[in-house]
Design a protein around this motif. Structure first.
Motif, PDB file in Angstrom:
ATOM      1  N   SER B 184      12.739   9.572  -9.295  1.00 25.08           N
ATOM      2  CA  SER B 184      13.318   8.825  -8.181  1.00 25.08           C
ATOM      3  C   SER B 184      12.670   7.458  -8.021  1.00 25.08           C
ATOM      4  CB  SER B 184      13.182   9.629  -6.893  1.00 25.08           C
ATOM      5  OG  SER B 184      11.826   9.763  -6.578  1.00 25.08           O
ATOM      6  N   LYS B 252       2.320   8.373  -0.874  1.00 21.46           N
ATOM      7  CA  LYS B 252       3.662   8.689  -1.326  1.00 21.46           C
ATOM      8  C   LYS B 252       3.847   8.074  -2.692  1.00 21.46           C
ATOM      9  CE  LYS B 252       5.181  10.322   2.732  1.00 21.46           C
ATOM     10  NZ  LYS B 252       5.631  11.698   2.937  1.00 21.46           N
ATOM     11  N   GLU B 253       4.184   8.943  -3.605  1.00 20.13           N
ATOM     12  CA  GLU B 253       4.392   8.451  -4.969  1.00 20.13           C
ATOM     13  C   GLU B 253       5.841   7.997  -5.158  1.00 20.13           C
ATOM     14  OE1 GLU B 253       3.939   7.307  -7.633  1.00 20.13           O
ATOM     15  OE2 GLU B 253       2.033   7.825  -8.525  1.00 20.13           O
ATOM     16  N   HIS B 254       6.146   7.547  -6.321  1.00 19.65           N
ATOM     17  CA  HIS B 254       7.503   7.168  -6.745  1.00 19.65           C
ATOM     18  C   HIS B 254       8.096   6.073  -5.873  1.00 19.65           C
ATOM     19  CE1 HIS B 254       7.532  10.470  -9.555  1.00 19.65           C
ATOM     20  NE2 HIS B 254       7.288  11.325  -8.604  1.00 19.65           N
ATOM     21  N   ASN B 255       7.257   5.149  -5.456  1.00 19.55           N
ATOM     22  CA  ASN B 255       7.809   4.033  -4.727  1.00 19.55           C
ATOM     23  C   ASN B 255       8.227   2.951  -5.691  1.00 19.55           C
ATOM     24  OD1 ASN B 255       7.533   4.837  -1.995  1.00 19.55           O
ATOM     25  ND2 ASN B 255       5.312   4.603  -2.233  1.00 19.55           N
ATOM     26  N   GLU B 256       9.051   2.088  -5.182  1.00 26.36           N
ATOM     27  CA  GLU B 256       9.393   0.934  -5.986  1.00 26.36           C
ATOM     28  C   GLU B 256       9.301  -0.286  -5.094  1.00 26.36           C
ATOM     29  OE1 GLU B 256      12.751   1.614  -8.486  1.00 26.36           O
ATOM     30  OE2 GLU B 256      13.191  -0.516  -8.539  1.00 26.36           O
ATOM     31  N   SER B 259       3.517   1.905  -5.515  1.00 30.76           N
ATOM     32  CA  SER B 259       2.382   1.818  -4.621  1.00 30.76           C
ATOM     33  C   SER B 259       2.136   3.219  -4.123  1.00 30.76           C
ATOM     34  CB  SER B 259       2.670   0.874  -3.456  1.00 30.76           C
ATOM     35  OG  SER B 259       3.667   1.439  -2.648  1.00 30.76           O
TER      36      SER B 259
END
Lengths: 297, 589, 848
Positions: B184, B252-256, B259
């Motif tokens: 994601s 929180k992973e999977h940021n765009e 971060s």
């Protein structure tokens, strides 16, 4: 008593205002993103927007069912709302995704949704434009009546041609036989005319040449018939050909009208070939999107 | 093939009418389409229904696939034609007759008027007649999307059947191409590197959020946020109450863009606004005054030796009424004498090389953590102006920058050498130094005289000029020789606000100021005459530009803009905190 | 040879057959007792089989057993069923009862008196009888061609006067002689499979019904159908030819010989009246379908001659059979109560006074002056078909309510169950303004108050002997007022069908109703303060005019000296100029036309044309002046109305394009519509959801056809019921299955027998015959497989016409049972479909 209203004008565009409110609410929600996380489907705002989007998609899809549960609800109201809220979906979901596009199932759902929405816009354009043009083109006749007239003209034309020179008779026969109306997908959609006619011409040596030529818009046969008038030798033949010319000219108009009608009809229908299958595909993609998000929570 | 076709119709009075036509074609096509050679407009007739062919002497009528015709009252798919045959296709009837010379075949067409609507049936007038079914397309797309979407799961199932010898890592990598379909957002590169893109490395159980122990597999030695010693027990309970998903609260992973650290202050304030001092956000009212980390020397003597124990003291200057903190009332002790005002006064002090006023950066170099400055040292910062010469006759002679014994030794060596090799001072006229009770007569012996001179000079250096200019010197009345003086060790506070971080780099670049003006906008060095002055800005300085929430003219600050959650175990390693924060500061968008 | 009997029964239709059966049973009893050895009755039938009229019905026709509430009292069996089943049953009954029947015995004259009648038969035989029962029906004998060769036995089976089954003939050349409905129906039916030539003595088909006329003209003009017509042509002679018959005819261009296989002559029949009058029997009036004067025991003005069956005014089979039974009993001196006696008892059951039905009938007839002169039997029939209303006040209402419940229970237990009286509370409305009911009410007792809803209109009080409801009956418009029942009021509510039948046969009643209609119209429009008595004189100076569709009331630039009040129908106003005709307005029933000539410039500004069959009350200048002089109260209203009309007409005149749209609508019969589907073509995407919705909500059969129907200026009148003011479909419905709901919808109930009359009558093709329901598709199966193409199936089914069995007529019911309104309109996704009443047309046109 409300007389005819278009979908966009329905109740003074009531659902347009609803959609606008929804868009504003979505923008406010999106703007409330704090530093907690970059805007994203995974923030609480993202979840809310996503839920709104999901609810909207399911609701918008329900039109397909609602409009077939006849007599239960006012489909025009539904359609009007479908158009406006469907358009607002584009904003809501774009905000949900924060326009993060990648090669994944999430973006697949987004892209499918965009295809559905934009095909819907095209459909809306068609729906707004073509009925009017169709009515004008048919000139108060139905397609069946036009075909019926064409049938009469065909018979009349053949009967008249029989009494003319065999070359002319054969040309008219082939022109009638080889008149193309409708046809394949592109023919219908673009109103293409693949009519041909076999013309018989005598060359200088008296030999006979059979030439299949394009009879687009019936022009070739009209020209051919017209050319025969001054060359008529027998008594009464010229008058006969003159009537024949009237018939082929009328055929030109009728075939034009038919082709146009078929073209418009095709365009009114064909956008749904994209809209509907992609909606179903979107539902699948949406299910996967939700599954994948919560499978790897 | 030459075909004679005779169409027979009847006029209104029932009289037959004939229309002959000739067809010369290898294959004669009979069908509904306008491309047929003989067009039959009838519902029961296919676009291309049948074909007349000639092979040798034989004439054959062959129906197209799936079609048939009736010949002499029998349903046929193909037939050889002979005179007298009666062919029925749809509503139309053809009778084969004896072919006249020059023709291969003659057909009599008993023409039946096409039924109403037959003409429109002859054409494909609607897209719905084209055989495309949106419903089938829908199902196909539906299944296709499902299959593609479920590839990651399907591939897992498929992989599970593979021989067990296959290494687990290899398995994960094989699947990654598919698993990426479910990604994601990008992983932090560190995570990507360490997990090897194996989703299950973190997502251990389907439909369950990532648990802390998944993080702790790698992140072993993370400092606790709550120090049992510092916090009351009740707060420790709060922390203990955090569930097994606590890491997720902030990370929180999977940021765009990629971060990891959540930035909103809510999570911090949950606890901290209930604590004392209470923190509600970042503003003059919502945030307590900054607590200074002061170094206090605890000077003792042990066995006659000076012993200094530096104690770290946290001091929170109380804000006075006008929000003016009393930070000015606090003094520090570094055992260094340094009047910033004099040094920054261009009239008083000039740069050794440039000849103009000193600038902050001449002495203070930002270290790579962007927060702290490299330690200033005698050699790098002072020596260019403050040389350690002591004898105007030998300006090149420098005292060592060291303990008093070394200073004495150096002086003794100098004066002894001078005494025994007077040549070295040819032309040098002894001068009397006013106010000095120094006479040649005081010394009778060269060596002893030199020693005396050295001792005298040492005394001067530690009490009148030289070392004492910058250093605090302790003098013991009863001690002999150089032991009489002791220089108090200098310790310059490196980290005034140990619990926070501050990015000097980004603050140095300001749109309307540059150079020292930037520095002095926060640090009032130009007016500081004493080195005991604390030049640290207070919160009032920060809230001029910053606020807890974004608003016009203010830059938003959240808790983690300055504070870190995880502490390293040792409070001593203040540098460590800076280092830990570094990453956090840098990934600020 | 003279045969002597006691009772001679002429005609073996239902009535004659039943009478003969009763007589035969009585004879059998006497024979068994040994009193007589020969039967004392005879049944004389001119045809070779019994029940000629029913024999002539189309093959397979379903015969109804109406009225449902009447039970059969006969020695013959009868129940609803196919023609064949009934005929077979009666053949059995003849044998079982031992009826002494004589076929091919056409009675040509009856002379003598009670006890000694002699009946001269066509073959010269004479039968003498004591009493005669005439049961000859109305059909009479077919008129013949009267040309040479007609009697030729070689041609006997090729020249016929009836057509049993059109499907019997295939590929023949058939000449149909005649221009009436039966001739045209035969010709049309035969032309499907045969080559048909119609011979019409005149230049046009003036006698035919509109539907038949349209169909035949279309068929003649369509060169694909094998039907043509010779006008102004007379048959001259028949001869056996090389191929069948050579039929010589005289055409305007000279003699011509038609070679054909068959000649069918449909020239109508000799009405039996002449024959009956020759016997000396008197008729009640000069009207064509008047019945002979009869007493309560069916005895005519000639003592000893009894008349029963349709000739006596009882067209229904069951009634006729009951009469046949009763009349024989009367003749034998047994004064039994008629079979409908009990029915009347049920109907009168709630009256506050108890007396035998016969007395009550007399009382009722006396109380209503208009009916005082009516034949007793006709009045009796009228009451049987009507409903009796009783309005009571509080306490007596409560007690009678119990009585009503008991009565209803008793009625329900009977099979078939009879009608009972209706009970309402005094002060409650009988009907409300705006209701689409069209029954007719007569006040037998008490009073009724008519409340108009306009301001200033004072309620009208009606008393015993007066009647109301005639306006809706005549105009087909909804009720204009609310009728409230007074205390102790007794009413007779007569259904429209019964009333129309009576109006057509009884001049007295028709004049009475026309007169009161006129008086009330005058009162309403011109002189609200004058009493009917005062208006009587002026009403007599008015005229009632009838205009066929397209006929002008007056023309532009004429001098006008009268105004019209539209009684029924619709009128368009046209303004002609060099650029052509322009429609400026369309006016409905109850509106004034041409009032400008009396209130302004006498020269007509417009041409007024009846857009459908229209009736108007014509009021001339003198009468108008007299009216307004007597009562000037409404003059300002009239003037305001006139100026408003002038304004709107002239505005329309300025907008030529709109006028042509209205003109189109009127040409297409929108003038008589109350609720028509109008599609805006500029919005219609042709998705056919309207049709699908209709099919889905109506047993799988769409009652509208979107793509067909006329269009003009982007307005499309889809083929769908328009719920006409005077529904054409109701005209001739054997089981009376077509009704108009109070809210205006015209619908067909379950009693439809599929005869197809309504299909023929509807000028707008809005009715079709279709098979019964198809199962609805589940949503899941639709998702999976899609909907079956039901529409095309339905069309095919409908195209097969009336011949198929088990079909019923279906038409739009405007979704009267759905709360959400018409499904077609609701299902339209683009808002193209709307159902409009003529009132909306102006708005629609203005919007264009």
């Amino acid at each position: 008593m409300n007389l005819h209203q278009s979908i966009l004008e329905y109740r003074k565009g009531r659902y347009g205002w609803w959609a606008l409110l929804l868009i504003l609410a979505a923008i406010v929600l999106f703007a409330s993103h704090s530093d907690f996380q970059p805007p994203n489907g995974g923030t609480w705002q993202g979840y809310v927007l996503g839920s709104i989007g999901l609810a909207l998609i399911v609701w918008l899809t329900a039109l397909g069912i609602v409009k077939r549960r006849y007599g239960k609800s006012n489909v025009q109201a539904w359609t009007s709302a479908h158009v406006y809220l469907g358009a607002s979906l584009l904003i809501v979901v774009s905000l949900h995704s924060a326009l993060q596009i990648g090669l994944n199932v999430h973006s697949l759902a987004y892209v499918l949704m965009c295809v559905v929405i934009f095909s819907g816009f095209i459909g809306l354009y068609f729906y707004r434009r073509y009925p009017h043009l169709m009515a004008r083109n048919r000139r108060n006749q139905s397609q069946r009546q036009l075909f019926s007239e064409l049938n009469d003209l065909n018979q009349k034309g053949r009967a008249l041609a029989k009494r003319c020179h065999p070359n002319l008779a054969s040309a008219v026969d082939t022109a009638i036989d080889r008149t193309a109306i409708g046809g394949g997908f592109l023919d219908q959609l673009l109103g293409r005319d693949g009519s041909t006619v076999v013309l018989i011409e005598e060359d200088i040596k008296g030999g006979i040449q059979r030439k299949p030529v394009s009879n687009r818009d019936q022009q070739a046969i009209i020209d051919y018939v017209a050319k025969c008038i001054p060359r008529a030798r027998k008594q009464g033949e010229a008058a006969n050909i003159q009537s024949l010319l009237e018939v082929v000219c009328r055929r030109q108009t009728v075939t034009r009208q038919l082709r146009q009608d078929i073209k418009f009809n095709a365009r009114l229908k064909v956008w749904l070939w994209v809209h509907v299958p992609f909606t179903i595909a979107l539902l699948a993609a949406l299910a996967i999107h939700i599954l994948s998000v919560f499978y790897y929570w | 093939m030459q075909l004679l076709l005779r169409q027979i119709t009847y006029d209104s009075s029932g009289l037959p009418e004939y229309a002959d036509s000739e067809l010369t074609r290898d294959n004669i096509v009979i069908g509904r389409s306008q491309k047929s050679d003989i067009q039959l407009l009838d519902k029961g007739v296919a676009a291309e229904h049948a074909r007349l062919t000639k092979s040798g002497d034989k004439l054959r009528l062959v129906a197209a696939k799936g079609q048939s015709f009736i010949i002499n009252s029998k349903i046929q798919k193909q037939a050889e034609l002979k005179p007298g045959d009666e062919i029925r296709i749809g509503a139309q009837t053809f009778i084969c007759t004896e072919a006249p010379t020059g023709f291969d075949l003659a057909l009599e067409w008993q023409f039946v008027e096409m039924p109403e609507g037959a003409l429109s049936d002859a054409y494909r007038t609607s897209v719905s007649q084209l055989g495309f079914s949106p419903r089938i397309a829908s199902w196909v797309l539906f299944v296709l999307v499902l299959l593609v979407g479920l590839l990651p799961l399907l591939s897992d199932i498929w992989q599970a059947d593979k021989p067990a010898v296959q290494a687990a890592n290899e398995l994960a990598n094989d699947n990654m191409a598919f698993h990426k379909l479910w990604l994601s957002g990008p992983l932090l590169s560190a995570h990507e590197l360490t997990t090897g893109n194996n989703c299950t490395a973190c997502h251990q159980t389907p439909f369950v959020q990532v648990k802390d122990n998944a993080c702790q597999q790698c992140h072993v030695a993370l400092g606790d946020h709550v120090m049992p010693a510092e916090h009351p027990a009740e707060i420790a309970e709060w922390v203990a109450a955090l569930d097994e998903f606590a890491c997720q609260n902030c990370h929180k992973e999977h940021n765009e863009p990629a971060s990891l650290v959540a930035r909103n202050e809510g999570l911090c304030l949950d606890c901290h606004q209930q604590m004392k001092p209470s923190v509600k956000g970042f503003s003059q009212d919502a945030h307590p005054e900054f607590a200074l980390s002061l170094l206090r020397p605890d000077v003792t003597r042990q066995n006659g030796l000076l012993a200094i124990d530096w104690q770290l003291e946290k001091l929170r200057p109380q804000a006075s009424d006008g929000h003016e903190s009393r930070i000015s009332a606090v003094k520090e002790t570094s055992h260094l004498k340094f009047p910033h005002d004099t040094h920054l006064d261009g009239e008083a002090v000039k740069h050794a090389r440039r000849g103009d006023a000193l600038q902050c950066a001449d002495c203070h170099t930002l270290s790579s953590d962007r927060e702290h400055f490299e330690p200033t040292s005698m050699e790098t910062s002072c020596a260019s102006c403050h040389d350690l010469g002591f004898d105007p006759r030998t300006p090149q002679k420098q005292l060592p920058h060291g303990a008093p014994e070394e200073v004495y030794d150096a002086l003794e060596a100098h004066f002894v050498k001078l005494a025994f090799s007077p040549d070295t001072l040819v032309g040098f006229e002894r001068r009397r130094i006013p106010g000095r009770t120094f006479t040649e007569e005081d010394c009778d012996q060269d060596y002893a005289c030199a020693k005396q001179q050295a001792l005298r000079e040492t005394g001067r250096q530690f009490s009148q000029r030289g070392c004492v200019t910058c250093h605090e010197v302790s003098e013991q009345e009863n001690a002999e020789g150089s032991e009489r003086w002791e220089v108090l060790p200098v310790k310059i506070n490196h980290d005034w606000y140990a619990d926070a971080r501050f990015d000097h780099q980004s603050h140095l670049a300001q749109w309307d100021q540059s150079g020292d003006a930037v520095c002095s906008s926060c640090h009032s060095a130009t007016t500081s005459a004493e080195s005991s002055d604390i030049l640290m800005p207070n919160i009032a300085q920060c809230v001029d530009c910053h606020d807890g929430r974004a608003q016009a003219g203010r830059v938003a600050l959240t808790c983690i803009s300055c504070h870190a959650y995880h502490r390293h175990s040792a409070i001593e390693g203040t540098e460590g905190i800076g280092a830990l924060m570094q990453g956090a500061i840098h990934d600020q968008p | 040879m003279a045969q002597r009997v006691h009772i001679a029964i002429i005609g073996s239709g239902p009535a004659g057959l039943s009478a003969a059966a009763r007589a035969a049973q009585r004879d059998r009893a006497r024979m068994d007792a040994g009193e007589i050895s020969e039967p004392t009755h005879i049944l004389l039938e001119s045809f070779s089989q019994p029940a000629k009229t029913i024999q002539r019905y189309q093959k397979g026709k379903f015969v109804m057993a109406e009225p449902g509430f009447l039970h059969l009292r006969s020695d013959c069996e009868f129940g609803a069923g196919s023609r064949e089943a009934i005929l077979t049953q009666w053949q059995e009954d003849i044998a079982r009862n031992g009826i002494n029947v004589r076929y091919q015995a056409e009675v040509q004259a009856i002379t003598g008196e009670r006890g000694n009648f002699s009946l001269a038969l066509a073959n010269g035989d004479v039968v003498t009888a004591d009493v005669v029962v005439l049961a000859i029906g109305l059909e009479g004998n077919p008129r013949k061609l009267n040309i040479s060769g007609e009697g030729d036995s070689a041609l006997a089976d090729r020249v016929q006067y009836t057509l049993d089954d059109p499907e019997e003939f295939n590929g023949e050349r058939i000449v149909v002689v005649g221009a009436g409905d039966s001739a045209l129906e035969n010709a049309l039916a035969l032309s499907k499979r045969n080559h048909v030539t119609v011979i019409n003595r005149r230049a046009e088909f003036s006698r035919a019904k509109e539907a038949n006329l349209n169909a035949i003209l279309q068929a003649i003009n369509d060169r694909r159908t094998t039907l043509d017509c010779l006008y102004e042509t007379n048959p001259a002679g028949l001869e056996a030819g090389d191929e069948g018959i050579d039929f010589a005819v005289e055409t305007p261009k000279g003699r011509k010989v038609l070679s054909c296989d068959r000649v069918i002559a449909r020239l109508g029949g000799f009405p039996p009246r002449k024959f009956i009058e020759s016997i000396g029997i008197e008729f009640s009036s000069e009207a064509i379908d008047a019945a002979p004067t009869l007493n309560g025991q069916y005895e005519s003005s000639v003592s000893g001659i009894y008349v029963v069956g349709s000739l006596a005014g009882y067209p229904l089979i069951k009634q006729a059979m009951n009469q046949g039974y009763d009349v024989v009993e009367y003749i034998h001196g047994n004064d039994i109560k008629p079979a409908d006696h009990e029915l009347l008892e049920f109907q009168f059951g709630l009256l506050p006074y108890r007396r035998p039905p016969n007395e009550l009938l007399d009382l009722f007839q006396q109380r209503i002056p208009m009916f005082s002169q009516l034949n007793v039997l006709v009045f009796r029939q009228l009451i049987i078909e009507s409903s009796i209303w009783v309005a009571l006040e509080g306490p007596s209402f409560a007690s009678t309510k119990q009585q009503a419940a008991q009565l209803a229970e008793a009625a329900a237990q009977r099979q078939p169950s009879p009608k009972t009286g209706k009970l309402i509370r005094a002060g409650e409305p009988i009907f409300r303004r705006g209701d689409y009911t069209n029954t007719f009410f007569m006040i037998v007792d008490g009073e009724v108050i008519l409340e108009r809803h306009e301001q200033s209109a004072t309620p009208v009080r009606l008393e015993r002997g007066q009647f109301f409801g005639e306006d809706s009956l005549v105009s087909g418009r909804p009720r204009e007022y609310t009728a409230v029942a007074g205390s102790d009021c007794v009413l007779v509510e007569t259904p429209r069908r019964t009333m129309i039948k009576l109006l057509n046969s009884n001049d007295q009643v028709r004049c009475g109703i026309d007169w009161i209609f006129t008086v009330r119209a005058l009162q309403k429009h011109f002189a609200p303060e004058l009493s009917p008595g005062e208006l009587r004189e002026i009403a007599q100076t008015t005229q009632l005019n009838t205009y066929q569709a397209g006929e002008p009331l007056f023309r532009q630039d004429e001098q006008g000296d009268c105004l019209h009040v539209i009684r029924r129908g619709a009128v368009t106003l046209q303004r002609s100029s060099d650029e052509g005709d322009l429609v400026v307005a369309q006016l409905q029933a109850d509106e004034l036309v041409g009032e400008m000539a009396l209130m302004g410039e006498p020269v007509r500004r417009h041409t007024a044309i009846a857009s459908v069959l229209t009736e108007t009350i014509v009021l001339h200048r003198d009468s108008f002046m007299k009216l307004v002089n007597l009562d000037s109260s409404s003059i300002s209203q009239l003037q305001a109305r006139a100026s408003k009309h002038a304004r709107t007409y002239t505005t329309m005149q300025a907008q030529a394009d709109k006028g042509s749209l209205i003109g189109f609508m009127m040409d297409e019969g929108m003038g008589e519509a109350t609720n028509a589907m109008v599609i805006d073509e500029s919005l219609c995407i042709g998705c056919d959801h309207c049709e699908k919705a209709c099919a889905d909500t109506h047993d799988g059969i769409s009652r509208l056809n979107r793509s067909e129907g006329p269009s003009f200026a982007q307005m499309h009148l889809a083929i769908s019921c328009r719920h006409c003011e005077h529904p054409h479909c109701m005209k001739d419905c054997p089981p009376d299955a077509i009704h108009r709901a109070e809210s205006g919808e015209v619908f067909i109930d379950d009693s439809c027998i599929g005869c197809g009359n309504c299909v023929t009558h509807c000028p707008y093709d809005a009715i079709q015959l279709a098979h019964t329901p198809q199962p609805r598709q589940s949503l899941f199966s639709w998702l999976l497989k899609g909907a079956p193409d039901t529409l095309s199936i339905d069309r095919e089914v409908a195209d097969q016409g009336a011949s198929g069995s088990g079909k019923k007529a279906v038409k739009c019911d405007a979704c009267m049972n759905f709360a959400n309104g018409p499904a077609c309109v609701n299902a339209c996704p683009t808002g193209a479909a709307a159902r409009l009443a003529p009132e909306h047309l102006v708005k629609l046109v203005a919007k264009q």
